[in-house]
Design a protein around this motif. Structure first.
Motif: not given
Ligand code: C2E
Ligand code: CA
Ligand code: CA
Ligand code: CA
Length: 282
Positions: A62, A239, A258
């Motif tokens: 990140r 998801e 997710y």
């Protein structure tokens, strides 16, 4: 018509120049960020479809730049690859992830695996294998707790050399995962020739798996082939609960997405593990 043609050409070259300028700016900011240790690593859990237990994490780099704001790895990784910055950056991600995994083991989650993405540029380095082994030795993470993720597009050109290195890593006990399977020039031949332990089915396969029979038969056929070759199968980008159910029936061993959790900063892993155990038990 002639005029508009010229106009198009002008716009085209202007766009190209803009892209070059943008990439140069991105690279100079990335170099600065690397020197200032401004990159971080987030971790996304992988859980077993069978019992929901956490089996591992994938490390994902990140970067939030002071001037550019958050920059997606899909944007900066290619620039880092072209410039060679991916070599030190990738080793830093590997070391950071190994330290995190060794720490997790000390805190009672000793059986989880850490998966780390490897760029083709890294794999092509002559000292790639010793560098990886050196990081393992330094961080104290057992080799069988580390998995390196590679993509098949990276194999084109230097297949024999890549296979040699992957075999050396496997001999040391490190696991190898084939990432993004089902995108690009996927070929079943790679499944047979590459010395891998794990197949990661790309999100593109997973998106429709609970809605479309054709997506379902693709996943179950590939899973069966992978299992025949003794590879385990990870579904990426899950998801919804309905996808988990179908993927479990289709023979996927692990799911990541997710639905379980977004990638987490290191300091939120322990809270996630506790909350997930509650959710699983309850
Ligand atoms: P990848 O290896 O295929 O990683 C999975 C990507 O999907 C991650 O994006 C992750 O955040 C995202 N993802 C996970 N679950 C879901 C979901 O349920 N839905 C959706 N829509 N997305 C999900 P991220 O972190 O932006 O990384 C993008 C790509 O950048 C990675 O794709 C990988 O190719 C590359 N990358 C990231 N970190 C590294 C690194 O440390 N080294 C190298 N060489 N490449 C990296
Ligand atoms: Ca990956
Ligand atoms: Ca992937
Ligand atoms: Ca990807």
């Amino acid at each position: 018509a002639k005029d508009s043609g010229r106009g198009r050409i002008c716009t085209f070259t202007a766009d190209m120049n803009l892209k070059v300028v943008e990439r140069m700016r991105l690279l100079s900011r990335a170099r600065l960020a690397f020197d200032r240790q401004a990159f971080t690593v987030h971790y996304q859990p992988q859980v077993a479809t069978r019992d929901g237990r956490v089996r591992g994490f994938e490390a994902l780099v990140r970067w939030t730049d002071q001037e550019l704001g958050p920059v997606s790895p899909d944007r900066f990784i290619p620039v880092c690859e072209d410039s060679g910055l991916i070599v030190p950056l990738g080793l830093w991600v590997l070391e950071t992830a190994c330290i995190e995994a060794a720490g997790l083991a000390c805190r009672g989650a000793g059986d989880v695996t850490m998966s780390v993405n490897m760029s083709a540029v890294q794999l092509a380095q002559h000292d790639f294998v010793p560098r990886v082994l050196e990081i393992l030795a330094r961080t104290g993470l057992p080799a069988n707790r580390l998995e390196l993720e590679i993509t098949e597009s990276q194999m084109i050109g230097s297949l024999d050399a890549a296979i040699g290195k992957l075999n050396a890593l496997r001999k040391a006990g490190i696991h190898i995962a084939l990432d993004d399977f089902g995108t690009g020039y996927s070929s079943l031949t790679y499944l047979r020739t590459l010395p891998i332990n794990t197949l990661k089915l790309d999100k593109a396969f997973i998106d429709d798996v609970h809605r479309r029979p054709d997506a379902r038969s693709m996943v179950s056929s590939i899973s069966r082939i992978a299992h025949d070759l003794r590879h385990s199968v990870v579904a990426e980008g899950v998801e919804e609960a309905a996808q988990w159910e179908v993927l479990s029936l289709m023979g996927c061993d692990l799911i990541q997405g997710y639905f379980v959790s977004r990638p987490l900063p290191a300091d939120r892993i322990d809270a996630f593990l506790a909350a997930w155990e509650d959710r699983r038990a309850g």
